[in-house]
Design a protein around this motif. Sequence first.
Motif, PDB file in Angstrom:
ATOM      1  N   GLY A 276       0.785  -1.224   0.000  1.00  0.00           N
ATOM      2  CA  GLY A 276       0.000   0.000   0.000  1.00  0.00           C
ATOM      3  C   GLY A 276       0.815   1.270   0.000  1.00  0.00           C
ATOM      4  N   LYS A 277       2.127   1.173  -0.058  1.00  0.00           N
ATOM      5  CA  LYS A 277       2.978   2.359   0.015  1.00  0.00           C
ATOM      6  C   LYS A 277       3.407   2.803  -1.380  1.00  0.00           C
ATOM      7  CE  LYS A 277       4.841   1.087   4.548  1.00  0.00           C
ATOM      8  NZ  LYS A 277       6.068   0.725   5.307  1.00  0.00           N
ATOM      9  N   LEU A 278       3.445   4.122  -1.549  1.00  0.00           N
ATOM     10  CA  LEU A 278       3.921   4.688  -2.797  1.00  0.00           C
ATOM     11  C   LEU A 278       5.328   5.221  -2.599  1.00  0.00           C
ATOM     12  CD1 LEU A 278       0.798   6.755  -3.977  1.00  0.00           C
ATOM     13  CD2 LEU A 278       1.447   4.443  -4.672  1.00  0.00           C
ATOM     14  N   SER A 279       6.126   5.132  -3.645  1.00  0.00           N
ATOM     15  CA  SER A 279       7.455   5.724  -3.599  1.00  0.00           C
ATOM     16  C   SER A 279       7.325   7.252  -3.616  1.00  0.00           C
ATOM     17  CB  SER A 279       8.288   5.271  -4.797  1.00  0.00           C
ATOM     18  OG  SER A 279       7.760   5.822  -5.995  1.00  0.00           O
ATOM     19  N   HIS A 280       8.417   7.928  -3.372  1.00  0.00           N
ATOM     20  CA  HIS A 280       8.385   9.394  -3.397  1.00  0.00           C
ATOM     21  C   HIS A 280       7.927   9.902  -4.765  1.00  0.00           C
ATOM     22  CE1 HIS A 280       9.477  13.563  -2.662  1.00  0.00           C
ATOM     23  NE2 HIS A 280      10.196  13.539  -3.780  1.00  0.00           N
ATOM     24  N   LYS A 281       8.448   9.292  -5.825  1.00  0.00           N
ATOM     25  CA  LYS A 281       8.064   9.699  -7.180  1.00  0.00           C
ATOM     26  C   LYS A 281       6.580   9.445  -7.421  1.00  0.00           C
ATOM     27  CE  LYS A 281       9.557   9.202 -12.023  1.00  0.00           C
ATOM     28  NZ  LYS A 281       8.228   9.230 -12.622  1.00  0.00           N
ATOM     29  N   GLU A 282       6.085   8.302  -6.978  1.00  0.00           N
ATOM     30  CA  GLU A 282       4.675   7.979  -7.162  1.00  0.00           C
ATOM     31  C   GLU A 282       3.787   8.944  -6.381  1.00  0.00           C
ATOM     32  OE1 GLU A 282       5.295   3.170  -7.937  1.00  0.00           O
ATOM     33  OE2 GLU A 282       4.795   3.929  -5.935  1.00  0.00           O
ATOM     34  N   GLU A 283       4.194   9.307  -5.177  1.00  0.00           N
ATOM     35  CA  GLU A 283       3.438  10.281  -4.383  1.00  0.00           C
ATOM     36  C   GLU A 283       3.396  11.639  -5.082  1.00  0.00           C
ATOM     37  OE1 GLU A 283       1.536  10.222  -1.915  1.00  0.00           O
ATOM     38  OE2 GLU A 283       1.964   8.464  -0.698  1.00  0.00           O
ATOM     39  N   THR A 284       4.543  12.009  -5.659  1.00  0.00           N
ATOM     40  CA  THR A 284       4.608  13.286  -6.385  1.00  0.00           C
ATOM     41  C   THR A 284       3.676  13.280  -7.586  1.00  0.00           C
ATOM     42  OG1 THR A 284       6.914  13.618  -5.705  1.00  0.00           O
ATOM     43  CG2 THR A 284       6.143  14.869  -7.618  1.00  0.00           C
ATOM     44  N   ASN A 285       3.680  12.174  -8.321  1.00  0.00           N
ATOM     45  CA  ASN A 285       2.806  12.066  -9.488  1.00  0.00           C
ATOM     46  C   ASN A 285       1.333  12.036  -9.086  1.00  0.00           C
ATOM     47  OD1 ASN A 285       4.987  12.033 -11.254  1.00  0.00           O
ATOM     48  ND2 ASN A 285       5.145   9.806 -11.238  1.00  0.00           N
ATOM     49  N   LYS A 286       1.048  11.389  -7.976  1.00  0.00           N
ATOM     50  CA  LYS A 286      -0.329  11.356  -7.479  1.00  0.00           C
ATOM     51  C   LYS A 286      -0.811  12.765  -7.147  1.00  0.00           C
ATOM     52  CE  LYS A 286      -3.186   9.550  -3.707  1.00  0.00           C
ATOM     53  NZ  LYS A 286      -3.189   8.780  -2.434  1.00  0.00           N
ATOM     54  N   GLN A 287       0.041  13.537  -6.484  1.00  0.00           N
ATOM     55  CA  GLN A 287      -0.331  14.901  -6.118  1.00  0.00           C
ATOM     56  C   GLN A 287      -0.513  15.766  -7.368  1.00  0.00           C
ATOM     57  OE1 GLN A 287      -1.121  16.185  -2.986  1.00  0.00           O
ATOM     58  NE2 GLN A 287      -1.870  17.780  -4.379  1.00  0.00           N
ATOM     59  N   LEU A 288       0.347  15.564  -8.351  1.00  0.00           N
ATOM     60  CA  LEU A 288       0.231  16.306  -9.608  1.00  0.00           C
ATOM     61  C   LEU A 288      -1.094  15.993 -10.284  1.00  0.00           C
ATOM     62  CD1 LEU A 288       1.373  18.113 -11.839  1.00  0.00           C
ATOM     63  CD2 LEU A 288       2.598  16.125 -12.739  1.00  0.00           C
ATOM     64  N   LEU A 289      -1.463  14.718 -10.301  1.00  0.00           N
ATOM     65  CA  LEU A 289      -2.732  14.319 -10.906  1.00  0.00           C
ATOM     66  C   LEU A 289      -3.899  14.980 -10.171  1.00  0.00           C
ATOM     67  CD1 LEU A 289      -4.376  12.626 -12.892  1.00  0.00           C
ATOM     68  CD2 LEU A 289      -4.205  10.698 -11.286  1.00  0.00           C
ATOM     69  N   GLN A 290      -3.838  15.003  -8.854  1.00  0.00           N
ATOM     70  CA  GLN A 290      -4.899  15.633  -8.078  1.00  0.00           C
ATOM     71  C   GLN A 290      -4.991  17.129  -8.370  1.00  0.00           C
ATOM     72  OE1 GLN A 290      -3.514  13.439  -4.277  1.00  0.00           O
ATOM     73  NE2 GLN A 290      -5.664  13.849  -3.885  1.00  0.00           N
ATOM     74  N   ASP A 291      -3.849  17.769  -8.540  1.00  0.00           N
ATOM     75  CA  ASP A 291      -3.840  19.196  -8.871  1.00  0.00           C
ATOM     76  C   ASP A 291      -4.525  19.438 -10.218  1.00  0.00           C
ATOM     77  OD1 ASP A 291      -2.480  19.683  -6.539  1.00  0.00           O
ATOM     78  OD2 ASP A 291      -0.511  19.877  -7.493  1.00  0.00           O
TER      79      ASP A 291
END
Length: 283
Positions: free
Chosen positions: A199-214
């Motif tokens: 269930g954990k995302l890497s730092h890059k995956e978290e960054t991409n997730k936040q970008l998608l949400q934006d």
Amino acid sequence: MNKRILLPTDYSKNALNAIRYALELYRDVQCDFYVLNVFQVSTYTLDNMMVPEPGEQFYDTAKRNSEEGMAKLMEMIKLGPDNPKHRFHTICTFNSLTEAVKSIIAKQDIDIIVMGTKGASSPKVKIFGTNTVALMEKIKDCPIIAVPEGYFYTVPKEIVFPTDYKSDYKRKELHYLIEIAKLHDSKINVVHIDKNKDGKLSHKEETNKQLLQDILDGTDYEIHFLPAVNIADGINIFIEGKDCDMITFLNRKHLFFGSILSNPLVKEIGYDPKIPILELNDN
């Protein structure tokens, strides 16, 4: 400016169904619809050094059949409810489908293509049919909506957008997804299936997730997390459970995939779509 939509047709029920889907999807939008039929001549191939010319019997017969088919198709379209927001332009041309589509996109500044799918005996092309696969692989300038055979229009209230968060997103890539969602008050369901089981995302995956949400900010969207399962099973279960009406994927042609059929998401979802698929490009 009117939206410009290309509707390839081979005059099949399947193609007519896709046209009707497009007319409903964009019912409240000012649209110019370009209805395209590509005809060929049985005694020639496009690779042949000999190209048929107007005035030759085989060419004129094929052209006449194409134009007669188009006239019948337009009569069928006119049997439906009249929509003053919609204008139609017909094109019958001798060419390959891909080259004809490329030419029309360039000349008419086409926004999106809507076309039907066909069942095929080969599992490699069963996903959409050979023509749709060819266009998805070679057309990079606009998105394609593929409407499954026999699918009747349903307002796309629930749209599923599977992602692995492996790559970043650009606003222009997701423009048509957001446009359709706002047009129909749809919910965008971002679905991440965790292959790592933790269930954990890497730092890059978290960054991409936040970008998608934006990028999705201002739309009705929801982030979903599914525990590690087979991707195809997970997505299909989600589609059925949420009663989704459209699935979207981003086909980054110049990065990972030489062919749409090698796209891991497409391969794992399976080759028999039940709902329309919106293929977005990274143009």
